[in-house]
Each structure stands twice: as C-alpha cells, then as structure tokens.
Motif scaffolding. Structure first.
Motif, mmCIF file in Angstrom:
data_model
loop_
_atom_site.group_PDB
_atom_site.id
_atom_site.type_symbol
_atom_site.label_atom_id
_atom_site.label_comp_id
_atom_site.label_asym_id
_atom_site.label_seq_id
_atom_site.Cartn_x
_atom_site.Cartn_y
_atom_site.Cartn_z
ATOM 1 N N LEU A 25 0.854 -1.185 0.000
ATOM 2 C CA LEU A 25 0.000 0.000 0.000
ATOM 3 C C LEU A 25 0.889 1.233 0.000
ATOM 4 N N HIS A 26 0.639 2.129 -0.962
ATOM 5 C CA HIS A 26 1.425 3.360 -1.100
ATOM 6 C C HIS A 26 0.453 4.522 -1.239
ATOM 7 N N LEU A 27 0.465 5.429 -0.277
ATOM 8 C CA LEU A 27 -0.366 6.631 -0.315
ATOM 9 C C LEU A 27 0.544 7.848 -0.301
ATOM 10 N N GLU A 28 0.309 8.769 -1.239
ATOM 11 C CA GLU A 28 1.180 9.936 -1.374
ATOM 12 C C GLU A 28 0.340 11.199 -1.488
ATOM 13 N N THR A 29 0.569 12.125 -0.566
ATOM 14 C CA THR A 29 -0.099 13.426 -0.532
ATOM 15 C C THR A 29 -1.617 13.259 -0.460
ATOM 16 N N VAL A 30 -2.086 12.585 0.544
ATOM 17 C CA VAL A 30 -3.521 12.472 0.796
ATOM 18 C C VAL A 30 -3.775 12.780 2.266
ATOM 19 N N THR A 31 -5.007 13.141 2.572
ATOM 20 C CA THR A 31 -5.424 13.423 3.940
ATOM 21 C C THR A 31 -6.209 12.227 4.470
ATOM 22 N N LEU A 32 -5.805 11.728 5.621
ATOM 23 C CA LEU A 32 -6.451 10.566 6.225
ATOM 24 C C LEU A 32 -7.268 11.024 7.427
ATOM 25 N N GLU A 33 -8.571 10.872 7.335
ATOM 26 C CA GLU A 33 -9.458 11.304 8.401
ATOM 27 C C GLU A 33 -10.156 10.101 9.017
ATOM 28 N N GLY A 34 -10.330 10.147 10.330
ATOM 29 C CA GLY A 34 -11.057 9.085 10.999
ATOM 30 C C GLY A 34 -10.353 7.748 10.920
ATOM 31 N N PHE A 71 -2.541 13.751 8.958
ATOM 32 C CA PHE A 71 -3.280 13.005 9.961
ATOM 33 C C PHE A 71 -3.942 13.985 10.927
ATOM 34 N N ASP A 72 -5.129 13.614 11.396
ATOM 35 C CA ASP A 72 -5.840 14.480 12.341
ATOM 36 C C ASP A 72 -5.063 14.625 13.637
ATOM 37 N N SER A 73 -4.557 13.511 14.158
ATOM 38 C CA SER A 73 -3.887 13.546 15.449
ATOM 39 C C SER A 73 -2.779 12.501 15.499
ATOM 40 N N TRP A 74 -1.932 12.624 16.492
ATOM 41 C CA TRP A 74 -0.829 11.686 16.668
ATOM 42 C C TRP A 74 -1.345 10.297 17.029
ATOM 43 N N HIS A 75 -2.364 10.227 17.859
ATOM 44 C CA HIS A 75 -2.927 8.936 18.228
ATOM 45 C C HIS A 75 -3.574 8.254 17.031
ATOM 46 N N GLN A 76 -4.173 9.027 16.140
ATOM 47 C CA GLN A 76 -4.742 8.436 14.923
ATOM 48 C C GLN A 76 -3.660 7.768 14.087
ATOM 49 N N LEU A 77 -2.518 8.443 13.955
ATOM 50 C CA LEU A 77 -1.407 7.874 13.206
ATOM 51 C C LEU A 77 -0.921 6.578 13.843
ATOM 52 N N LEU A 78 -0.713 6.589 15.149
ATOM 53 C CA LEU A 78 -0.211 5.391 15.814
ATOM 54 C C LEU A 78 -1.216 4.247 15.736
ATOM 55 N N GLN A 79 -2.492 4.567 15.877
ATOM 56 C CA GLN A 79 -3.526 3.536 15.788
ATOM 57 C C GLN A 79 -3.551 2.934 14.384
ATOM 58 N N ARG A 126 2.480 15.015 8.170
ATOM 59 C CA ARG A 126 2.027 16.150 8.974
ATOM 60 C C ARG A 126 0.972 15.671 9.967
ATOM 61 N N VAL A 127 1.121 16.065 11.227
ATOM 62 C CA VAL A 127 0.158 15.756 12.278
ATOM 63 C C VAL A 127 -0.381 17.071 12.828
ATOM 64 N N HIS A 128 -1.713 17.207 12.880
ATOM 65 C CA HIS A 128 -2.325 18.484 13.265
ATOM 66 C C HIS A 128 -2.560 18.609 14.766
ATOM 67 N N TRP A 129 -2.650 17.494 15.481
ATOM 68 C CA TRP A 129 -2.960 17.583 16.903
ATOM 69 C C TRP A 129 -2.179 16.526 17.662
ATOM 70 N N PHE A 130 -1.596 16.954 18.781
ATOM 71 C CA PHE A 130 -0.841 16.037 19.633
ATOM 72 C C PHE A 130 -1.516 15.981 21.005
ATOM 73 N N GLU A 131 -1.942 14.792 21.367
ATOM 74 C CA GLU A 131 -2.606 14.606 22.649
ATOM 75 C C GLU A 131 -1.604 14.733 23.800
ATOM 76 N N ARG A 138 5.330 19.075 15.633
ATOM 77 C CA ARG A 138 6.101 18.605 16.780
ATOM 78 C C ARG A 138 6.276 17.097 16.783
ATOM 79 N N ALA A 139 6.174 16.471 15.609
ATOM 80 C CA ALA A 139 6.243 15.009 15.559
ATOM 81 C C ALA A 139 7.608 14.492 15.989
ATOM 82 N N ASP A 140 8.667 15.281 15.797
ATOM 83 C CA ASP A 140 10.011 14.848 16.201
ATOM 84 C C ASP A 140 10.075 14.511 17.692
#
Length: 574
Positions: A354-363, A386-394, A411-416, A441-443
């Motif tokens: 699976l290869h996704l490039e320059t897309v927004t992943l919601e939910g 990604f909406d949030s850091w937890h969404q990415l990890l999940q 890019r991550v827009h929200w960090f819990e 702040r993903a680093d």
C-alpha cells in the motif's frame, strides 16, 4: 624401491601452466570479473587476449558497458556521421546510444558499425535522422528507443538495400515523438510498446498492432491523446497484462472509453490511470478487470483540488496485491492533499503493498481496510496528513503482518497530552522502519514508535529528522534486536556513540552520513572492527583493515569534517 619418475620438459611446462590463473575456464573468469566495477573491468580487458575474450563473450559483463556516439560531440552543434567519421576502438557493449544536444544526421555508416552492433541488445536514438538499414546489423536487439527521430530508407551514397530482414528478438519498442516508419515491416513480435506523442494520427500504430503483435504484446504504455485509446478499443489484445497511461487526459468521454477498453481486455493485471476522479467510472473500470493485481491512481491538482475528496475505492478487488494512490501538485510542499474516502469496510484478502502519497487521512476508514488485509507486508505513507498523533499510531499498528513501514514528510495536526495506550500486544511483525521529515512537533514523539515495534531489525532516519542523544538512547534501550542502522542527519554528542556500542549488541551494519554525529578515533576503529560493514559519509569501511590504514582514514576524515560542517550549515539555511 620404486623407480623415481621424471617429467619431460613439455610435461613440466604444462604442469606449471595449469597452476596459473590463465588456466581457469572462461566461465569462472567471468564470475570473478562480474564483481569488478566498470573502470577495473576496462583494465582487465587490456591484460591479455584470454581475459579480453572472456569479457567480450559474456553478456552480463557486456551489460556494464555503454557506448555513446558521436564521441566528443560539442554541445549545441549540428553533427553528421558520414564516411569521414572514425570512432575510436570500442569495447563490446550491450547498450549503444546515438544522441546530440541539437540534431544528429547519420548519412553513412562505415565498416565499424557491424562489429559494434553485433553485441548490441539495447539501442537508442535521440534527435537523429537515421537510415533504417542500420538495424540489419543488430541480430540480438531486444530494446529499441526512438526519441525525436526521422527515418530514411537507406544511407545516401550506399547501394540500394531492401528491407528484407527481421528484428526477431525485439521485445520492447519505445516511440517518443517518433513514427513507426519502416519499422512495421521488420518487427514480428513485441511484448512492450511505449508511445509518447501529441500527434492525432493513430492509424499507423493500430494497423501495426493489429497485423503484427496482436497476440504477443503484454505491456502497453501510452502518453498520447484520447484518439489512441479510442483506436485501441477496436482491438482485442489477448495477452495484454499491464497498461500505463501517464498523461493527464482532460478530453471529454475519456472515462467511458477507458471502461470500454477494460471490458475488451479482462486479462489486465496491472493498470495505471491518470485523473479518474469519478466514482462511477472507477467502479465500472475495476469491475471490468476481474484479474487485477496492481492498481495505480495518478492524480493531480488540475483534476482534483486539495480540498476535494478522492474517488471512493470500490469493494470489487479480490485479487488486488498492490494499491498506489498519489496526488501531484506544483507546490514543493502542499498544505494538504485531497481526502481519502472509503465508504464501506473493504476487504483486500490478497493486498501486500500500500502506497499513499499526498492524501489526507481522516477518521478510521483506512484502519478498517488495514484490519481486513491480513497479508499486507509493506506500507508507505508519504506527505500524508493526519488528524492527530494517536490516529497515526492507531493506523500503523493495524496490519498484523506488516514488515516494512515508511513514514516520510508527514504532517500531524494535533498532539494529545496523554500517552498513547495500545490495547493489544506490540506489533511484532515489523522488521524495517524508515522515518523521514516530520511536520509540527512530531520529532518530539518519534520515540513512541520504538515501543510499538520492539522487534525491529532495521531502522533508517532520513534527512531532516532531528536525531539527538535522547532519541538515540530510547532507540538503544528499546530496539534490542536492531541489526541495521542508517542516520542521515544528527546532532549528537559522544553519549550517543557510547550508547550504541554498549546497548546495540546485535548491530551489524551502521551507515552514518552526518558529520555532526560525535565520533572519535577510537569509536571509528571500534565500529570498523566489530561490525560487518560501517559506512561513514559515503566511505565504506569493512572488517579486516589494518590499524595503520584505519589511522590514515581517520586522519583524512578529520581534515574533511570542517568542510562537511560548512556544507551542512549551508544546506540547513536553504
């Protein structure tokens, strides 16, 4: 007491000869020479006739040579190859190219060409006028590429030569702004046809395919106007397996013709299509391809804006093994890509890549797909939002069989504020993780990835990743099975070096491209002796080097580090 046997002079000479390297069979010599780089292989040919013949008769060694004519051509000047043209002696090469920056006219081919052409398997002409009879001397030709080429029947001043020969071994023909001309008479079978043109006439190509290669062609690569696809809907290519369309088609009714083309060719297993942003068209297209294994959707901002939604992927792909969706933009770094929309719970039982490039992943829509893809082993998320850091990890912990993960320029827009609580066991299947530039702040949160994938054996930090002492310590303490480590950019002290030496007991391969990783002379010697391979700033140091040689290399690197620091600072300012 048995009588002592003495060898005659000829027997003694033969015995001495058999112990030399010249007595080795050509097949063994070719295996040995296969490990040599290009420049050393040239020197080997000059050693003796035996070695020269061993190189010249081996196709694998000939593949390392590439000849370009005319030699010594001044850029931007008109060039002519005629009776007075005498190229230097050439090595037997598999690849030959005729090209000139402006234009090249081949008026006459001398006696040097048949000798060169006898071993050629790949031949390309760029910005040329060529006599087609040149191809008579290429009996082993497998790939022919014509780019801005005009054909003439025969060279001026030569005897009339009928086109009574065939290119029976030709497998791929690439036409880039060039016509078939006389080639249609010589080609008897073809597996790959590549056509790049803006011309509106497709009659010649369709006629050639219909009469000569209808039953043999497997790959079709088109970057041409709609009329080419319209003409191909009149044909049925029984063995067609791969189709790639690389240009943006903005003409009306293109989607319906694409569906009609797919229905005529249900044998297609791999398809690349541009700008199919209509749900109905995409659904009909994929329903017409029951054997589809690889799908590549190439979209751009002219067809879909960054605020729109991507076409919905239908649940009609039981054999799909590879899914690639990419959205291109003229901006260097878009603010965000279009949204990936998945309506239903898709099941891809055979999906492996699976290869996704320059897309927004919601939910969690993509998470549902990953949970229902039990064989997914490779995933790339490049320039994704990604909406949030937890969404990415999940999301990245859903595929139970994932072995390779690549996260770059995300890019991550929200960090819990609270830590991520992973409900299941850590994903033990992942072996290779590549991390690229992180937005926001993903680093600061990258160390959490190590706890999710404790069985990693390979870790790559790409350019612009902030690798510091804290991240290295977390890596060394968590990833105890790490065998391969690659670092492109770092700001560390001697503490990181000590932690790698002390905690990474299974490390075998270390590639360090950053001069800002604090490395002393003793550390350099330690890594070069205790690892199978150690590469520092592009210089590969293997085990077995003497202490004197290592000392010389260390001194040389010490002299070069200030220059590297200067280059690194300039790159960071750009």
């Amino acid at each position: 007491m048995p009588k002592r046997k003495y060898l005659t002079r000829s027997q003694a000479k033969r015995a001495r000869t058999e112990t030399t390297i010249s007595a080795l069979p050509p097949e063994l010599l070719q295996q040995i020479f296969g490990h040599l780089p290009f420049d050393e292989l040239l020197s080997v040919r000059k050693t003796c006739h035996l070695w020269r013949d061993a190189v010249g008769r081996c196709p694998a060694l000939r593949d390392k040579f590439r000849l370009v004519y005319p030699h010594g051509a001044a850029p931007g000047k008109f060039k002519v190859i005629n009776r007075g043209y005498k190229p230097p002696p050439a090595v037997p090469a598999s690849t030959v190219a005729f090209k000139c920056d402006h234009y090249l006219k081949i008026g006459y081919i001398g006696s040097w060409w048949p000798q060169v052409a006898a071993t050629v398997t790949c031949l390309s002409f760029s910005h040329c006028q060529i006599p087609v009879t040149m191809l008579r001397h290429t009996p082993n030709l497998q790939l022919l590429e014509l780019q801005y080429v005009a054909q003439i029947r025969e060279a001026r001043g030569s005897e009339p030569d009928e086109l009574d020969f065939e290119l029976s071994h030709l497998k791929k023909l690439s036409l880039k702004h060039s016509s078939f001309g006389h080639l249609s008479r010589m080609i008897t079978q073809l597996k790959v046809l590549e056509c790049y043109t803006h011309e509106r006439s497709a009659d010649t190509m369709v006629e050639f395919v219909q009469s000569k290669v209808k039953n043999t062609i497997e790959d079709l690569i088109l970057e041409a106007p709609r009329i080419y696809l319209e003409e191909f809907t009149k044909l049925t290519l029984h063995g067609l397996k791969r189709v790639s369309m690389n240009q943006t088609f903005r003409e009306a009714n293109f989607g319906n013709m694409l569906v009609q083309f797919a229905r005529l060719h249900p044998s297609i297993e791999d398809i690349t299509v541009p700008d199919v942003f209509d749900d109905k068209v995409l659904n009909k297209l994929l329903q017409a391809l029951p054997k589809l294994k690889r799908l590549n959707l190439k979209l751009n901002e002219s067809g879909i804006s960054q605020y729109a939604e991507l076409p919905a992927i239908p649940d009609v792909l039981p054999h799909l093994e590879s899914l690639r969706i990419e959205w291109k933009t003229s901006d260097y770094m878009p603010l965000s890509g279009p949204k990936l929309r998945i309506r239903n719970v898709l099941r891809f039982p055979m999906l492996r890549e699976l290869h996704l490039e320059t897309v927004t992943l919601e939910g969690d829509s993509l998470g549902n797909v990953l949970r229902n893809s039990p064989h997914l082993h490779s995933m790339t998320l490049h320039e994704c939002d990604f909406d949030s850091w937890h969404q990415l990890l999940q999301l990245i912990t859903q595929p139970v069989s994932l072995r390779n993960l690549k996260l770059t320029s995300f890019r991550v827009h929200w960090f819990e504020n609270e830590p991520f609580h992973y409900q299941q066991q850590p994903l033990a299947s992942l072996r290779c993780l590549e991390l690229g530039e992180c937005m926001g702040r993903a680093d600061e949160h990258l160390h959490e990835l190590f706890h999710l994938f404790p069985q990693l054996t390979e870790l790559r930090f790409g350019p612009r990743v902030n690798v510091d002492d804290g991240l290295v310590l977390e890596m060394c303490q968590t990833l105890t099975q790490l065998e391969r480590l690659t670092v492109h950019s770092a700001r560390t002290t001697h503490v990181s070096t000590d932690n790698v030496k002390r905690l990474c007991r299974n490390l075998k391969h270390f590639t360090l491209q950053s001069p800002n990783w604090n490395l002393g002379k003793d550390d350099f010697v330690y890594f070069s002796k205790h690892l199978q391979s150690f590469t520092y700033r592009g210089i590969e140091i293997k085990t077995g080097f003497s202490d004197d040689l290592l000392s010389c290399i260390v001194k040389l690197l010490d002299l070069m580090v200030p220059l590297w620091d200067y280059d690194s600072d300039n790159e960071s300012d750009m």
